[in-house]
Write an enzyme that holds these catalytic residues in place. Sequence first.
Site, mmCIF file in Angstrom:
data_model
loop_
_atom_site.group_PDB
_atom_site.id
_atom_site.type_symbol
_atom_site.label_atom_id
_atom_site.label_comp_id
_atom_site.label_asym_id
_atom_site.label_seq_id
_atom_site.Cartn_x
_atom_site.Cartn_y
_atom_site.Cartn_z
ATOM 1 N N PRO A 12 0.815 -1.219 0.000
ATOM 2 C CA PRO A 12 0.000 0.000 0.000
ATOM 3 C C PRO A 12 0.844 1.263 0.000
ATOM 4 C CG PRO A 12 0.220 -0.785 2.228
ATOM 5 C CD PRO A 12 1.024 -1.728 1.375
ATOM 6 N N TRP A 13 0.117 2.413 0.027
ATOM 7 C CA TRP A 13 0.802 3.700 -0.084
ATOM 8 C C TRP A 13 1.078 4.390 1.246
ATOM 9 C CZ3 TRP A 13 -2.942 6.489 2.222
ATOM 10 C CH2 TRP A 13 -4.289 6.203 1.931
ATOM 11 N N LYS A 42 4.900 -5.183 -6.463
ATOM 12 C CA LYS A 42 4.243 -4.015 -7.051
ATOM 13 C C LYS A 42 3.973 -2.987 -5.956
ATOM 14 C CE LYS A 42 -0.035 -2.814 -7.961
ATOM 15 N NZ LYS A 42 0.054 -1.330 -7.796
ATOM 16 N N PRO A 43 4.679 -1.864 -5.978
ATOM 17 C CA PRO A 43 4.348 -0.798 -5.030
ATOM 18 C C PRO A 43 3.050 -0.116 -5.425
ATOM 19 C CG PRO A 43 6.075 -0.074 -6.525
ATOM 20 C CD PRO A 43 5.806 -1.512 -6.856
ATOM 21 N N GLU A 75 0.601 2.608 -6.787
ATOM 22 C CA GLU A 75 0.847 3.552 -7.880
ATOM 23 C C GLU A 75 1.081 4.963 -7.364
ATOM 24 O OE1 GLU A 75 -3.700 2.846 -7.746
ATOM 25 O OE2 GLU A 75 -1.862 1.675 -7.543
ATOM 26 N N SER A 122 -6.900 -2.897 1.136
ATOM 27 C CA SER A 122 -8.302 -2.831 1.545
ATOM 28 C C SER A 122 -8.959 -4.202 1.558
ATOM 29 C CB SER A 122 -9.076 -1.921 0.588
ATOM 30 O OG SER A 122 -9.237 -2.548 -0.672
ATOM 31 N N GLU A 156 -3.173 -8.704 4.821
ATOM 32 C CA GLU A 156 -3.231 -7.763 5.939
ATOM 33 C C GLU A 156 -4.114 -6.629 5.467
ATOM 34 O OE1 GLU A 156 -3.212 -4.855 7.879
ATOM 35 O OE2 GLU A 156 -1.058 -4.459 7.749
ATOM 36 N N LEU A 157 -5.344 -6.601 5.988
ATOM 37 C CA LEU A 157 -6.360 -5.712 5.449
ATOM 38 C C LEU A 157 -6.689 -4.581 6.417
ATOM 39 C CD1 LEU A 157 -8.545 -8.557 3.896
ATOM 40 C CD2 LEU A 157 -6.659 -7.289 2.861
ATOM 41 N N CYS A 170 -3.620 1.279 9.096
ATOM 42 C CA CYS A 170 -4.599 0.195 9.173
ATOM 43 C C CYS A 170 -4.979 -0.122 10.608
ATOM 44 C CB CYS A 170 -4.063 -1.051 8.474
ATOM 45 S SG CYS A 170 -2.461 -1.595 9.094
ATOM 46 N N GLU A 205 -14.057 1.781 7.800
ATOM 47 C CA GLU A 205 -12.691 2.300 7.871
ATOM 48 C C GLU A 205 -12.588 3.559 7.014
ATOM 49 O OE1 GLU A 205 -8.199 0.568 7.810
ATOM 50 O OE2 GLU A 205 -9.491 -0.032 6.151
ATOM 51 N N TRP A 229 2.520 -9.564 13.298
ATOM 52 C CA TRP A 229 1.583 -8.519 12.888
ATOM 53 C C TRP A 229 0.533 -9.131 11.962
ATOM 54 C CZ3 TRP A 229 1.246 -3.400 14.302
ATOM 55 C CH2 TRP A 229 0.333 -2.610 13.589
ATOM 56 N N LYS A 275 -10.730 -11.905 11.570
ATOM 57 C CA LYS A 275 -11.939 -11.534 10.833
ATOM 58 C C LYS A 275 -11.595 -10.842 9.504
ATOM 59 C CE LYS A 275 -13.848 -9.589 14.626
ATOM 60 N NZ LYS A 275 -14.873 -8.986 15.511
#
Length: 485
Positions: A149-150, A174-175, A177, A228, A249-250, A283, A381, A447, A451
């Site tokens: 993620p960013w 893939k980082p 964008e 996400s 990891e959401l 997160c 969120e 980490w 759910k």
Amino acid sequence: MKRYQMYVNGEFVASHTGKYFPVHDPSTEEVIAEVPDADAADVEQAVAAARTAFDTGGWPQTTAVQRGRILLRLAEKIRQNAAHLAELECRNSGKPIVEAEYDIADAASCFEYYGGLANKIMGHVNPVPDNAISLSMKEPVGVAGQIIPWNYPIMMAAWKLAPALAAGCCCVLKPAEQTPLTVLEMAQWLTEVGLPPGVVNIVTGFGESAGAPIVAHAGVDKVAFTGSVVVGKQIMKSASDTLKRVTLELGGKSPNIFFADADFEAAVDGALFGVFINQGEVCSAGSRILVQRPIYKKMVEAMSEKAKKIRLGPPLARETKMGPLISKEQCDRVVSYLEVGTKEAKVAFGGGRPKEFARGYFVEPTIFYDVDNSARIAREEIFGPVAAVIPFDNEADAIRIANDTSYGLAAAVWTRDIFKAFRVVKALRAGIVWVNHMQPTYVEAPWGGYKHSGFGRELGPWGLEEYLETKQVHINLNEQPIGWY
């Protein structure tokens, strides 16, 4: 403005399409770089390079000591270039420079940790009832597709790459964008520190055109994703077609629980830090602040008073405590939740965009109070600097409210009563629980969440295990025939 290239098979390359897309500074909205717009054909090349490095290139056969030394050398390169990386991370992500400096140090620490752990991967001798030796061996899972993620660009890259490389895997990373720059800067040292071509490949692009092909590719053995819930579900569905391993990891909607007997000053600081660090783009953000009624009013007032001192400003200014959100899209999303919140609860502080910034995606730190746990601002969120303060009566009430969520990443408990603290810790359905603190993260500790916050664990030996397969080996010591017929 700098034009970057992707890193595939040990070389910096453009997309086969020749297309690039802009990367912005969210504090000024200016374009600061261009990166290749990769698609499925570029992913195909990256996966092919990773497969060759894994299947015939000899990377899995390198000794654990060799792999560890490479990771340690990469960590040293990051530390040597920390000032440059922190400034670039700051400009690309909008986070304050002080936080960016911590992130760079944490990334280096992650590579150092797994550099030391690489030669500590051990199997077992299994006791069996025959004249035989039974072994359990650990082997690398293969080629790992990693999508990050960013909000913590280089740190998330380290969390993914370091354990995979220590295990002997090859990677296609893939980082996001929005924030590919520090990862691409790091790529310039990969060959120098001793990584053979194809072991790490970095493709830049968007989720649908570059991320999805990584997940769907039959040559990828495992996918590790941080992002996400919506995208995580899509990844699970796509990965099922090739039965590849997945770790996710959401999101989170973490409860930060304050009992009346907590250290009050520490509690106020912990509540604000827990939700406003990194502009709330975390997160594990403690965005649901549960406060026991005897201190509820006092707590809301104290939080609002201290929130006035949170300085918004240019990320490179050392006095800045909060920078801009990552993009116009994310800014608009957070502002839409502010509008929802004014209809669902009361505003103690903030609630809009600061008027002093003509440009940049800045949003005020916002505190809503008298929030019901059924409200959207308490259940969804937001991923921005928005706190929902919820009152509770007693211990059972706090646990009920805290667990009444589809998420289960993190939680915190503030109390001077150690027995109460442990009762609540055991009752909370979350993968990470802090007591009298909020957001400390260590590479040595696991980490991950429960759910809808995902499954699998990163960091520590648990993160390494996610990149290993277990093989049973049986060695017959009986010289006589089996005697089956």
